[in-house]
Design an enzyme around this catalytic site. Structure first.
Site, PDB file in Angstrom:
ATOM      1  CG  HIS A 283       0.377   6.236  -0.756  1.00  0.00           C
ATOM      2  ND1 HIS A 283      -0.694   6.759  -1.438  1.00  0.00           N
ATOM      3  CD2 HIS A 283      -0.147   5.613   0.345  1.00  0.00           C
ATOM      4  CE1 HIS A 283      -1.817   6.473  -0.790  1.00  0.00           C
ATOM      5  NE2 HIS A 283      -1.509   5.764   0.281  1.00  0.00           N
TER       6      HIS A 283
ATOM      7  CG  HIS B 203      -1.809   1.186   1.333  1.00  0.00           C
ATOM      8  ND1 HIS B 203      -3.084   1.211   0.838  1.00  0.00           N
ATOM      9  CD2 HIS B 203      -1.601   2.426   1.875  1.00  0.00           C
ATOM     10  CE1 HIS B 203      -3.627   2.399   1.060  1.00  0.00           C
ATOM     11  NE2 HIS B 203      -2.754   3.143   1.696  1.00  0.00           N
ATOM     12  CD  GLU B 204       1.737   3.620   3.677  1.00  0.00           C
ATOM     13  OE1 GLU B 204       2.046   4.690   3.109  1.00  0.00           O
ATOM     14  OE2 GLU B 204       0.683   3.476   4.330  1.00  0.00           O
TER      15      GLU B 204
END
Length: 366
Positions: A23, A19-20
């Site tokens: 980003h 997920h990170e």
């Protein structure tokens, strides 16, 4: 116990990292500065600076974060970075893309897992084998029995339980010619049961059944339930990609519908689970084998992605709403409105976490 702990750490850590990473990669693709990439919150246990970014493993393993330059204050630029690398200085569409990249990375990960499952183990298919027959239903009156395999309906071959259900639904109550293979009752010792082909004519009846969310729905039914016969269909590498995409989309649609039903109070609040329930499920699947663990990981990844897309200000979805407002009205949301919205979002998120933890603990007590 050790297997469970390792599985939970790998699964949850992997999902948070991916997920990170979404980003991070989106921010770097637009030339935005990233001061910190951390797996976990709180005090940093391990850290290493590579280029301008510090990579860290932090103490509290319940999340992670990517600290973008100028994210909270456009004028607060860390040493070594420039104003041109500021997140706040970028147009709204670029900021939206960076924010959305995290949840989308989770959905991408789910697809990759489903692709690997379809290629490595094949696509699971629930066979059209009757597990139980309802008393006084059309199937019982016609003479169908548990163990019968439905091979065709009105001359059309039936290869799965799903295909059988669709054929029955399309009949609209008209008489159907159903062909089945029935194992002989008493095979000789040491021999497999022979299959005896039989033909039946019956009509489906409109009945009320429960959906997976507990709602009543009307459907054409013949009064049978599926057995436990599941086969796998081998897939080539590229066909597995398509099969994985189909499975991923089905999970996305089901997960989104689950959130909607929860908001509508169709799904009771006591069904909400948190980290404890997830750890229990991961541990159970870890004991049963890798395919089940990977499938569960894909489902959790989609849940994480959809949850973060909810329009709650402290989540990615809330930030996306702010960016969309700016793109539509050509100006940022007023600062006071953003502050109040963030406070409300924080209260909602904390409340959801408390509810999930309470439910997890209550289930353990019960």
């Amino acid at each position: 116990m050790l297997t469970t702990i390792i599985a939970v750490i790998v699964v949850l850590g992997g999902l948070i990292f991916f997920h990170e990473l979404g980003h991070f990669l989106a921010a770097r693709a637009f030339g935005m500065g990233v001061s910190t990439f951390s797996l976990g919150f709180g005090p940093k246990i391990l850290k290493h600076k590579w280029g301008k970014t510090e990579y860290a493993l932090s103490l509290v393993p319940l999340g992670g974060y990517v600290a973008l330059v100028g994210e909270s204050d456009g004028n607060d630029i860390p040493e070594g970075f420039t104003q041109a690398e500021s997140f706040a200085a970028r147009p709204a569409w670029q900021r939206l893309a960076v924010v959305a990249a995290g949840p989308l990375a989770n959905i991408l990960l789910a697809w990759l897992i489903c692709w690997a499952l379809a290629f490595g183990w094949g696509t699971p298919v629930l066979q059209p084998v009757i597990g139980a027959v309802s008393e006084s239903g059309p199937a019982a009156r016609a003479g169908l029995l548990p163990g019968d395999r439905i091979t065709s309906i009105d001359g059309q071959p039936i290869k799965s339980w799903e295909a059988m259900s669709e054929a029955i639904a399309k009949s609209d109550g008209r008489p159907m010619e159903i062909t089945i293979d029935r194992p002989e009752k008493s095979p000789q010792a040491g021999e497999d049961a022979r299959l005896i082909q039989q033909h039946f004519t019956l009509s489906a009846e409109q009945s009320v059944r429960k959906t997976i969310f507990g709602e009543d729905e009307t459907a054409w039914l013949i009064g049978v339930r599926a057995g436990n016969a599941v086969s796998t269909t081998p897939e080539s590498f590229w066909n597995a990609a398509g099969a994985g995409a189909k499975q991923t989309w089905a999970m996305v649609a089901l997960t989104w519908k689950s959130f909607v039903k929860l908001a509508q109070r169709v799904v009771p609040l006591d069904q909400v689970g948190g980290p404890i329930m997830i750890a229990q499920m991961v541990g159970q699947q870890a004991q049963e084998g890798l395919p089940g663990l990977l499938a569960l990981t894909a489902l959790i990844s989609i849940n994480l992605g959809i949850l973060n897309l909810l329009p709650i200000p402290v989540l990615d979805g809330g930030q996306i709403v702010f960016c969309l407002y700016e793109m539509i009205f050509r100006r940022p949301l007023p600062e006071k409105a953003m502050i109040y919205a963030t406070r409300v979002g924080l209260v909602l998120l904390v409340g959801l976490m408390v509810l999930a933890t309470f439910n997890d603990v209550w289930r353990l007590i019960k």
